[in-house]
Enzyme design. Structure first.
Site, mmCIF file in Angstrom:
data_model
loop_
_atom_site.group_PDB
_atom_site.id
_atom_site.type_symbol
_atom_site.label_atom_id
_atom_site.label_comp_id
_atom_site.label_asym_id
_atom_site.label_seq_id
_atom_site.Cartn_x
_atom_site.Cartn_y
_atom_site.Cartn_z
ATOM 1 N N PHE A 57 0.818 -1.224 0.000
ATOM 2 C CA PHE A 57 0.000 0.000 0.000
ATOM 3 C C PHE A 57 0.847 1.266 0.000
ATOM 4 O O PHE A 57 0.324 2.349 0.219
ATOM 5 C CB PHE A 57 -0.923 0.001 1.226
ATOM 6 N N CYS A 76 -0.916 3.069 -10.606
ATOM 7 C CA CYS A 76 -1.777 2.096 -9.924
ATOM 8 C C CYS A 76 -3.280 2.289 -10.126
ATOM 9 O O CYS A 76 -3.964 1.339 -10.503
ATOM 10 C CB CYS A 76 -1.460 2.108 -8.428
HETATM 11 N N1 LIG Z 1 4.507 1.984 -7.563
HETATM 12 C C1 LIG Z 1 3.657 1.997 -6.561
HETATM 13 O O1 LIG Z 1 3.414 3.043 -5.944
HETATM 14 C C2 LIG Z 1 2.978 0.733 -6.131
HETATM 15 C C3 LIG Z 1 2.306 0.707 -4.894
HETATM 16 C C4 LIG Z 1 1.677 -0.475 -4.501
HETATM 17 C C5 LIG Z 1 1.708 -1.594 -5.333
HETATM 18 N N2 LIG Z 1 2.350 -1.519 -6.534
HETATM 19 C C6 LIG Z 1 2.380 -2.740 -7.363
HETATM 20 O O2 LIG Z 1 3.655 -3.340 -7.225
HETATM 21 C C7 LIG Z 1 4.083 -3.922 -8.464
HETATM 22 C C8 LIG Z 1 5.417 -3.343 -8.883
HETATM 23 O O3 LIG Z 1 5.251 -1.965 -9.125
HETATM 24 P P1 LIG Z 1 6.498 -0.980 -9.367
HETATM 25 O O4 LIG Z 1 5.933 0.379 -9.461
HETATM 26 O O5 LIG Z 1 7.556 -1.275 -8.375
HETATM 27 O O6 LIG Z 1 6.972 -1.499 -10.816
HETATM 28 P P2 LIG Z 1 8.288 -1.084 -11.612
HETATM 29 O O7 LIG Z 1 7.921 -1.152 -13.038
HETATM 30 O O8 LIG Z 1 8.870 0.161 -11.050
HETATM 31 O O9 LIG Z 1 9.322 -2.269 -11.290
HETATM 32 C C9 LIG Z 1 9.160 -3.586 -11.710
HETATM 33 C C10 LIG Z 1 10.545 -4.202 -11.865
HETATM 34 O O10 LIG Z 1 10.410 -5.612 -12.088
HETATM 35 C C11 LIG Z 1 11.442 -6.016 -12.988
HETATM 36 N N3 LIG Z 1 11.112 -7.324 -13.557
HETATM 37 C C12 LIG Z 1 10.173 -7.639 -14.485
HETATM 38 N N4 LIG Z 1 10.175 -8.962 -14.717
HETATM 39 C C13 LIG Z 1 11.123 -9.512 -13.924
HETATM 40 C C14 LIG Z 1 11.591 -10.847 -13.700
HETATM 41 N N5 LIG Z 1 11.056 -11.901 -14.320
HETATM 42 N N6 LIG Z 1 12.587 -11.031 -12.825
HETATM 43 C C15 LIG Z 1 13.146 -9.983 -12.170
HETATM 44 N N7 LIG Z 1 12.735 -8.701 -12.325
HETATM 45 C C16 LIG Z 1 11.730 -8.470 -13.192
HETATM 46 C C17 LIG Z 1 11.513 -4.874 -13.983
HETATM 47 O O11 LIG Z 1 12.736 -4.875 -14.688
HETATM 48 C C18 LIG Z 1 11.345 -3.652 -13.045
HETATM 49 O O12 LIG Z 1 12.600 -3.176 -12.596
HETATM 50 C C19 LIG Z 1 2.945 -3.659 -9.447
HETATM 51 O O13 LIG Z 1 2.098 -4.780 -9.472
HETATM 52 C C20 LIG Z 1 2.233 -2.469 -8.841
HETATM 53 O O14 LIG Z 1 0.872 -2.432 -9.189
HETATM 54 C C21 LIG Z 1 2.996 -0.399 -6.937
#
Ligand SMILES: NC(=O)c1ccc[n+]([C@@H]2O[C@H](COP(=O)([O-])OP(=O)(O)OC[C@H]3O[C@@H](n4cnc5c(N)ncnc54)[C@H](O)[C@@H]3O)[C@@H](O)[C@H]2O)c1
Length: 496
Positions: free
Chosen positions: A161, A287
């Site tokens: 969150f 999100c």
């Molecule tokens: N950003 C936010 O504020 C937030 C808050 C709560 C939940 N989320 C959720 O968390 C998740 C991640 O969000 P984020 O913003 O950190 O995404 P992001 O795009 O910033 O980071 C994702 C990372 O995963 C890596 N990746 C992809 N496939 C991979 C694999 N097979 N092995 C290793 N690394 C891999 C990518 O290279 C990237 O660096 C999403 O589902 C999002 O909805 C995000």
């Protein structure tokens, strides 16, 4: 405990840093070799306040490393977090291909040496926990089928969150921790992992102090499915709440009411709450939009039309056009005009531009023939790199952006913009038109500074201020009734 975090984005890097800060030994894994190389050099691939300092402390406390090799890290770990992206496909459904690849790789890395918990931290549709279990098993079968019976693991959902910009405080002092799993052993392992956080048994980092009076974090333990739904329900509710504030603001504007005062009035009702009621030019970020679309898609799969969710998306889409309408009302013709955008990031304290309203506004202005200048304290490099075709003239300061502009639009409420010298701004602009897309400024003060001010849902009549404008058009005096200030100050301006 030994922990692996897969994905070093906004969520994975912060999660890894916080767990290592609590004393766990953490390996952060990403397929993006460039990101990993930067993290190893101590460079942050994202902008998040205090993350550099926290990672330095985390390295000393539990220990943290960054790698592209999942197998050795996962083989050594008790808990493996999946924190990869789950972006929307064109039909709204969540793209689970990164999650699926991560789950298979975890299976390939497993052996019978210990019980492991695979945790979904990515936001994933209902049923993804089951999918992860299946894919981990497939990974095991594909690489070492003879070991399958000996390998023990559990799958859990632990939705995240955190808010970008205050992600570390949100992770160390969360409102709650949600854990979903089907067996007790899995939940027990995660309870043990989070115990220092639940009991707040750690020294607070110097830059991120513990909120006063916080002694314990509520823990919600539930099933996989309910945990997955909790995340979607939370995000869609927050998006609807902001959308509601925007809808009411649009009515306020027409009837001559002030939305900030209306929202203050309703936010004091404890059943409603003061947060997320700021009217503005619509929410953005990675999100809300994607999660609403994903939940709509799930509902549709089960033959249900979620009308409130549909409306939340539609209201937000329309809200982004409000700024354009306001500019057209003020300037009539946008062709050939220069419009300054103050702020590009989807909200302050982040460089994240995913689904940022600024991009849509800039695109529309360019389509209408306007010239767009912009300044953002942090997100300009990312904007330039991610949108090479977007015709924006990037400026070194807010004042440079508004200089000679026909109108300025406050897009992101960075703290830096709060302190802008509005009288100087009015003086350097071609036409002193300010559209305050986040209701950051006091309308009376802005008008007294010589600006042709319009906010979102704020009636144009000055009611409480008395000002004298000197013959050169500059403000000579400004008084505000003392009854007004405390009321509006009660509106909670924290953002998503
Ligand atoms: N950003 C936010 O504020 C937030 C808050 C709560 C939940 N989320 C959720 O968390 C998740 C991640 O969000 P984020 O913003 O950190 O995404 P992001 O795009 O910033 O980071 C994702 C990372 O995963 C890596 N990746 C992809 N496939 C991979 C694999 N097979 N092995 C290793 N690394 C891999 C990518 O290279 C990237 O660096 C999403 O589902 C999002 O909805 C995000």
């Amino acid at each position: 405990m030994r922990v692996t975090v897969i994905g070093t984005g906004y969520v994975g890097t912060v999660t890894g840093a916080c767990l290592a800060y609590l004393g766990h030994r953490v390996s952060c894994v990403d397929v993006d070799a460039d990101k990993i190389a930067r993290l190893r050099r101590g460079e942050m691939p994202i902008y998040e306040p205090h993350l550099t300092e926290l990672l330095a402390e985390a390295a000393v406390r539990g220990g943290i490393d960054f790698t592209t090799e999942l197998e050795p890290a996962a083989a050594e770990s008790d808990v493996i977090f999946i924190a990869v992206g789950t972006p929307p496909r064109p039909n709204g459904e969540a793209n689970l291909s990164y999650l699926e690849a991560a789950a298979r790789s975890i299976g390939a890395a497993m052996d019978g040496a210990r019980f492991r918990v695979v945790v979904n931290k990515s936001t994933v549709p209902v049923g993804s926990g089951n999918l992860v279990e299946t894919l981990v098993r497939e990974g095991i079968r594909e690489t070492h089928p003879q070991e399958e019976k000996r390998i023990r693991f559990g799958v859990a959902s632990n939705p995240e969150f955190l808010r970008e910009g205050c992600a570390i405080a949100d992770s160390l002092y969360p409102d709650r921790i949600v854990l979903g799993a089907e067996e007790e052993h899995t939940l027990e392992t995660l309870r043990a992992l989070y115990e220092p956080l639940i009991a707040q048994r750690f020294e607070a980092p110097a830059d991120v102090p513990r909120p006063a009076g916080m002694t314990r974090v509520p823990l919600v333990t539930t099933t996989l499915t309910s945990a997955e739904m909790i995340k979607y329900a939370a995000n869609t509710f927050l998006a609807m709440k902001i959308g509601f504030a925007n809808e009411i603001a649009n009515v306020c504007e027409r009837v001559g009411a002030d939305a900030t005062e209306v929202m203050t009035g309703i936010g004091l009702d404890s059943r409603i709450g003061a947060k997320f009621l700021n009217a503005g030019l619509g929410w953005g970020g990675s999100c809300f939009g994607k999660d609403i679309q994903s939940l709509l898609h799930t509902a549709e799969e089960y033959g249900y039309q979620a009308r409130l969710l549909e409306a939340a998306l539609a209201v937000n889409r329309a809200q982004r056009q409000v700024v354009i309408q306001k500019l057209q009302e003020k300037l009539f013709i946008l062709k050939g005009r220069t419009i300054a955008l103050l702020g590009l990031a989807f909200k302050p304290d982040t460089d994240d531009l995913r689904d940022a309203p600024s991009l849509q506004i800039a695109e529309r202005l360019v389509q209408l023939g306007a010239r767009v200048k912009a300044y953002d304290p942090i997100a300009m490099a990312a904007c330039r790199a991610q949108n090479p075709d977007l015709k924006i003239q990037y400026c070194e300061s807010a004042m440079e952006a508004v200089c000679e502009a026909d109108a300025a639009v406050l897009v992101t409420e960075w703290e830096e913009f709060r302190g802008l010298d509005l009288a100087q701004m009015a003086a350097v602009m071609q036409q002193p038109v300010l559209v305050d897309g986040r209701n950051l400024y006091d309308p009376d003060a802005a008008r007294c500074a010589g600006l042709d001010y319009s906010g979102i849902g704020r009636a144009g009549r000055p009611r409480f201020a008395s000002a004298r404008v000197s013959s050169n058009g500059k403000v000579a005096a400004f008084n505000t009734s003392t009854t007004r200030e405390p009321v509006v100050a009660l509106l909670d301006r924290s953002h998503n």
